[in-house]
Enzyme design. Structure first.
Site, PDB file in Angstrom:
ATOM      1  N   ASP A   7       0.872  -1.170   0.000  1.00  0.00           N
ATOM      2  CA  ASP A   7       0.000   0.000   0.000  1.00  0.00           C
ATOM      3  C   ASP A   7       0.909   1.219   0.000  1.00  0.00           C
ATOM      4  O   ASP A   7       1.460   1.591   1.041  1.00  0.00           O
ATOM      5  CB  ASP A   7      -0.888  -0.016   1.249  1.00  0.00           C
ATOM      6  CG  ASP A   7      -1.773   1.206   1.339  1.00  0.00           C
ATOM      7  OD1 ASP A   7      -2.249   1.688   0.292  1.00  0.00           O
ATOM      8  OD2 ASP A   7      -1.996   1.691   2.464  1.00  0.00           O
ATOM      9  N   GLU A  67      -1.422  -1.280  -4.850  1.00  0.00           N
ATOM     10  CA  GLU A  67      -2.639  -0.517  -5.081  1.00  0.00           C
ATOM     11  C   GLU A  67      -2.426   0.440  -6.248  1.00  0.00           C
ATOM     12  O   GLU A  67      -1.370   1.061  -6.365  1.00  0.00           O
ATOM     13  CB  GLU A  67      -2.993   0.265  -3.814  1.00  0.00           C
ATOM     14  CG  GLU A  67      -4.389   0.829  -3.831  1.00  0.00           C
ATOM     15  CD  GLU A  67      -4.774   1.397  -2.476  1.00  0.00           C
ATOM     16  OE1 GLU A  67      -5.416   0.673  -1.704  1.00  0.00           O
ATOM     17  OE2 GLU A  67      -4.405   2.552  -2.205  1.00  0.00           O
ATOM     18  N   ASP A 140      -2.177   1.092   7.345  1.00  0.00           N
ATOM     19  CA  ASP A 140      -1.398   0.826   6.134  1.00  0.00           C
ATOM     20  C   ASP A 140      -0.902  -0.621   6.107  1.00  0.00           C
ATOM     21  O   ASP A 140      -0.813  -1.244   5.056  1.00  0.00           O
ATOM     22  CB  ASP A 140      -0.199   1.790   6.050  1.00  0.00           C
ATOM     23  CG  ASP A 140      -0.625   3.226   6.255  1.00  0.00           C
ATOM     24  OD1 ASP A 140      -0.980   3.886   5.263  1.00  0.00           O
ATOM     25  OD2 ASP A 140      -0.617   3.675   7.413  1.00  0.00           O
TER      26      ASP A 140
END
Length: 181
Positions: A7, A67, A140
């Site tokens: 991420d 992502e 996260d």
């Protein structure tokens, strides 16, 4: 199969590594690379690259997922995120890992069953799917693991498992002891 999910963020980059196999999912490693906003961006990028390479070299994942970039009204934030994504993918390329990209909505839908899930819902389901007993210090980290779970493609069956609640609100109401605020 061992999967690494990342991420990306210019101040906090979360990562998670899971094993996915016939017995289900297992967390191998996870964490967050926390950076100082006072440091120049190029120094932060070097730290992210080096940290991800260390994790890859330590755990030897078979695949890497990240992502996708989202578009913000703040162009500077979007550009910084693009730089972070670039160095993260470069680390994977330098270790010859296949790379997959997933949108935040795809990840949320894979892990929780809805693309509109909150960060709290994602963290809860990641913890549940991996059978973890402790909470995440940072969302996260949970997001990195969620990406890996999404790539494994096994979460939707697990989501429909033990809970019969029709929504997150119903689940919270039916299972107050299983949800921590």
């Amino acid at each position: 199969m061992r999967i690494m999910g990342v991420d990306p963020g210019s101040l906090v980059t979360g990562f998670g590594i899971v094993d996915a196999g016939p017995r289900g999912l297992a967390r191998v490693s996870s964490g967050a690379i926390v950076l100082r906003s006072a440091d120049p961006l190029h120094d932060r990028l070097a730290v992210i690259y080096d940290a991800l390479l260390r994790e890859i070299d330590l755990w030897h994942p078979d695949s890497f997922c990240i992502e996708t970039a989202f578009y913000s009204k703040n162009v500077q934030s979007t550009l910084k995120l693009g730089h972070v994504r670039g160095v993260a993918m470069l680390a994977a390329v330098h270790r010859a890992l296949p790379i997959a990209e997933y949108s935040p909505r795809e990840v949320k839908r894979a892990v929780t069953g809805t693309g509109a899930a909150s960060k709290l819902q994602v963290a809860y389901m990641v913890k549940h799917l991996l059978g973890l007993t402790t909470s995440f210090a940072r969302s996260d980290e949970a997001d990195g693991l969620a990406l890996a779970i999404c790539h494994a493609g096994v979460a939707p069956r697990a989501v429909r498992g033990p809970s019969r609640s029709s929504s997150w609100a119903a689940f919270v109401k039916d299972n107050p002891e299983r949800v921590r605020a």
